[in-house]
Design a protein around this motif. Structure first.
Motif, PDB file in Angstrom:
ATOM      1  N   TYR A 122       0.983  -1.351   0.028  1.00  0.00           N
ATOM      2  CA  TYR A 122      -0.006   0.084  -0.169  1.00  0.00           C
ATOM      3  C   TYR A 122       0.938   1.364  -0.026  1.00  0.00           C
ATOM      4  O   TYR A 122       0.378   2.131  -0.586  1.00  0.00           O
ATOM      5  CB  TYR A 122      -0.968   0.044   1.216  1.00  0.00           C
ATOM      6  CG  TYR A 122      -1.743   0.938   1.301  1.00  0.00           C
ATOM      7  CD1 TYR A 122      -2.931   1.057   0.592  1.00  0.00           C
ATOM      8  CD2 TYR A 122      -1.782   2.269   1.974  1.00  0.00           C
ATOM      9  CE1 TYR A 122      -3.875   2.221   0.300  1.00  0.00           C
ATOM     10  CE2 TYR A 122      -2.279   3.147   2.058  1.00  0.00           C
ATOM     11  CZ  TYR A 122      -3.489   3.234   1.322  1.00  0.00           C
ATOM     12  OH  TYR A 122      -4.546   4.475   1.357  1.00  0.00           O
ATOM     13  N   SER A 123       1.874   1.073   0.956  1.00  0.00           N
ATOM     14  CA  SER A 123       2.697   2.560   0.814  1.00  0.00           C
ATOM     15  C   SER A 123       3.571   2.677  -0.423  1.00  0.00           C
ATOM     16  O   SER A 123       3.627   4.156  -0.853  1.00  0.00           O
ATOM     17  CB  SER A 123       3.708   2.408   2.063  1.00  0.00           C
ATOM     18  OG  SER A 123       3.160   2.012   3.291  1.00  0.00           O
ATOM     19  N   LYS A 125       2.678   1.782  -3.471  1.00  0.00           N
ATOM     20  CA  LYS A 125       1.654   2.269  -4.450  1.00  0.00           C
ATOM     21  C   LYS A 125       1.039   3.439  -4.154  1.00  0.00           C
ATOM     22  O   LYS A 125       0.688   4.257  -5.253  1.00  0.00           O
ATOM     23  CB  LYS A 125       0.299   1.009  -4.336  1.00  0.00           C
ATOM     24  CG  LYS A 125       0.702  -0.036  -5.001  1.00  0.00           C
ATOM     25  CD  LYS A 125       0.684  -0.125  -6.760  1.00  0.00           C
ATOM     26  CE  LYS A 125       0.657  -1.252  -7.013  1.00  0.00           C
ATOM     27  NZ  LYS A 125       0.373  -1.116  -8.690  1.00  0.00           N
ATOM     28  N   ARG A 126       1.017   4.036  -3.134  1.00  0.00           N
ATOM     29  CA  ARG A 126       0.504   5.371  -2.695  1.00  0.00           C
ATOM     30  C   ARG A 126       1.582   6.436  -3.285  1.00  0.00           C
ATOM     31  O   ARG A 126       1.280   7.418  -3.652  1.00  0.00           O
ATOM     32  CB  ARG A 126       0.207   5.496  -1.296  1.00  0.00           C
ATOM     33  CG  ARG A 126      -0.892   6.645  -1.007  1.00  0.00           C
ATOM     34  CD  ARG A 126      -1.010   6.794   0.501  1.00  0.00           C
ATOM     35  NE  ARG A 126       0.426   6.870   1.300  1.00  0.00           N
ATOM     36  CZ  ARG A 126       0.700   7.055   2.471  1.00  0.00           C
ATOM     37  NH1 ARG A 126      -0.356   7.055   3.258  1.00  0.00           N
ATOM     38  NH2 ARG A 126       1.636   6.957   2.948  1.00  0.00           N
ATOM     39  N   GLN A 127       2.767   5.990  -3.109  1.00  0.00           N
ATOM     40  CA  GLN A 127       3.840   7.048  -3.256  1.00  0.00           C
ATOM     41  C   GLN A 127       4.403   6.892  -4.935  1.00  0.00           C
ATOM     42  O   GLN A 127       4.841   7.995  -5.038  1.00  0.00           O
ATOM     43  CB  GLN A 127       5.009   6.803  -2.455  1.00  0.00           C
ATOM     44  CG  GLN A 127       4.716   7.044  -0.988  1.00  0.00           C
ATOM     45  CD  GLN A 127       6.195   6.617  -0.311  1.00  0.00           C
ATOM     46  OE1 GLN A 127       7.229   7.287  -0.609  1.00  0.00           O
ATOM     47  NE2 GLN A 127       6.143   5.819   0.594  1.00  0.00           N
TER      48      GLN A 127
END
Ligand code: SAH
Length: 347
Positions: A122-123, A125-127
């Motif tokens: 998740y981290s 993909k978010r960045q």
């Protein structure tokens, strides 16, 4: 059937034909095989080579694979786990290099549990606008599903050997059928699937390799990966003979003929037994290279086999060296996610 005709056949190679091609002995015939494989590669990918940046974030492993230096019984290997911050920083390094696929690879390490791996996916993909490949070994079905929902795109799990007897010999009686069930499940829930095996393992025959290729076809893998077996220190197979460049290249080439549009990497293991391993792989049907971005001091401890190439380099230098070699070979680096071509059909 004569060779030229066999090389131009469309799909549906029989087991006997595959064995025949893997057994080619005449140098000119072998070169015809490689160049036909490269021709097919060009049809699908032009002269582009897709890069995937690899992070080997943990070398802890609870498995007992006879060939692998990470096996649990290897008490001599110093173990490490990268922190989440280090993994995210390395992801940033990969992104900044222009590469748009991040491969998270480790031994089978339950410390990186469902939540921690989901957090990482998740981290990242978010960045960063990247594709994520997981290569964490055989985990449980619920985890795969959670990680897919968290945003992972691909899963790389080599079947290692399509011969059930050999599979059990290499993996302390574990069942090939279970591995295949995992692979099928991963595909079913929407992962782009990578599989494959080693070439030249002790006891393996050319017929076994033909079955490996056929299993990749049956699983309809999006990437088929073949590297030579190389003995690893402190393992039961430490004094066995390594697989050969030639048989690995023939395996790559025949797979290209059989699988057509699948991705095929020119692996670090091939490059570790042959000075021009990467180039030879690309000239025999491979279209992907997976540069290793694992930072020091971990890089030198992910020792799945002996004399792994590039572990002393700085990760960024290793990437540039690979880029130069690709360009010197007359190919171009594709800075895109390099999704499976099969996705286009369904997307
Ligand atoms: N634990 C994960 C992936 C880590 S190992 C898994 O089980 O899928 C990554 C790959 O290294 C393995 O799939 C295997 O094919 C390869 N490998 C392991 N030992 C090797 C050896 N001695 N020579 C060549 N490749 C090896």
């Amino acid at each position: 059937m004569e060779l030229g005709e066999l090389l131009h056949k469309e799909r549906d190679y029989s087991r006997d034909e595959i064995i025949y091609l893997l057994n080619l002995k005449d140098t000119r015939d072998i070169h015809k095989l490689y160049s036909r494989a490269q021709e097919i590669t060009n049809e699908y990918f032009g002269n582009m080579v897709y890069l995937r940046g690899v992070i080997e974030f943990s070398n802890y492993c609870s498995e007992h694979c006879m060939y692998c230096g990470l096996r649990e019984e290897n008490l001599i290997l110093p173990r490490y786990r990268m922190t989440a911050e280090e993994i995210l920083q390395t992801s940033k390094n990969i992104y900044n290099s222009g590469i748009r696929t991040i491969v998270l690879q480790s031994g089978q390490d339950s410390f990186f549990d469902t939540d921690l791996v989901s957090y990482l996916i998740y981290s990242i993909k978010r960045q960063f606008d990247v594709a994520i490949t997981l290569s964490l070994g055989q985990r449980n079905f619920e985890e795969y599903k959670t990680w897919k929902i968290a945003g992972a795109d691909r899963y790389l799990l080599k079947h290692e050997s399509a011969n059930p007897k050999l599979y059990a010999t290499y993996h302390r009686k574990a069942k090939l059928d279970d591995r295949i069930q995992h692979l099928k499940y991963l595909k079913r829930i929407g992962f782009q699937l990578g599989s494959g095996n080693m070439v030249g393992l002790p006891l393996q025959t050319v017929e076994d390799i033909a079955d490996d290729i056929l299993l990749c076809r049956e699983l309809d893998v999006d990437m088929a990966a073949f590297g030579p077996f190389i003995p690893a220190n402190n393992t039961p197979y430490q004094n066995k003979k390594a697989g050969s460049t030639e048989l690995t290249l023939k395996t790559i080439a025949v797979t290209r003929l059989v699988m057509r549009s699948s991705h095929i990497p020119s692996t670090t293991s091939l490059d570790s037994i042959d000075t021009f391993g990467r180039e030879k792989g690309l000239a025999a049907g491979a279209n992907v290279i997976m540069p290793n971005f694992t930072p020091h001091p971990y890089r030198e401890k992910y020792l799945v086999y002996k004399n792994k190439r590039g572990i002393k380099f700085e990760p960024s230098e290793a990437h540039l060296a690979i880029k130069n070699r690709i360009e010197a070979a007359g190919k171009k680096v594709a800075y895109s996610k390099g999704h499976s071509l099969k996705m286009r059909v369904t997307a």
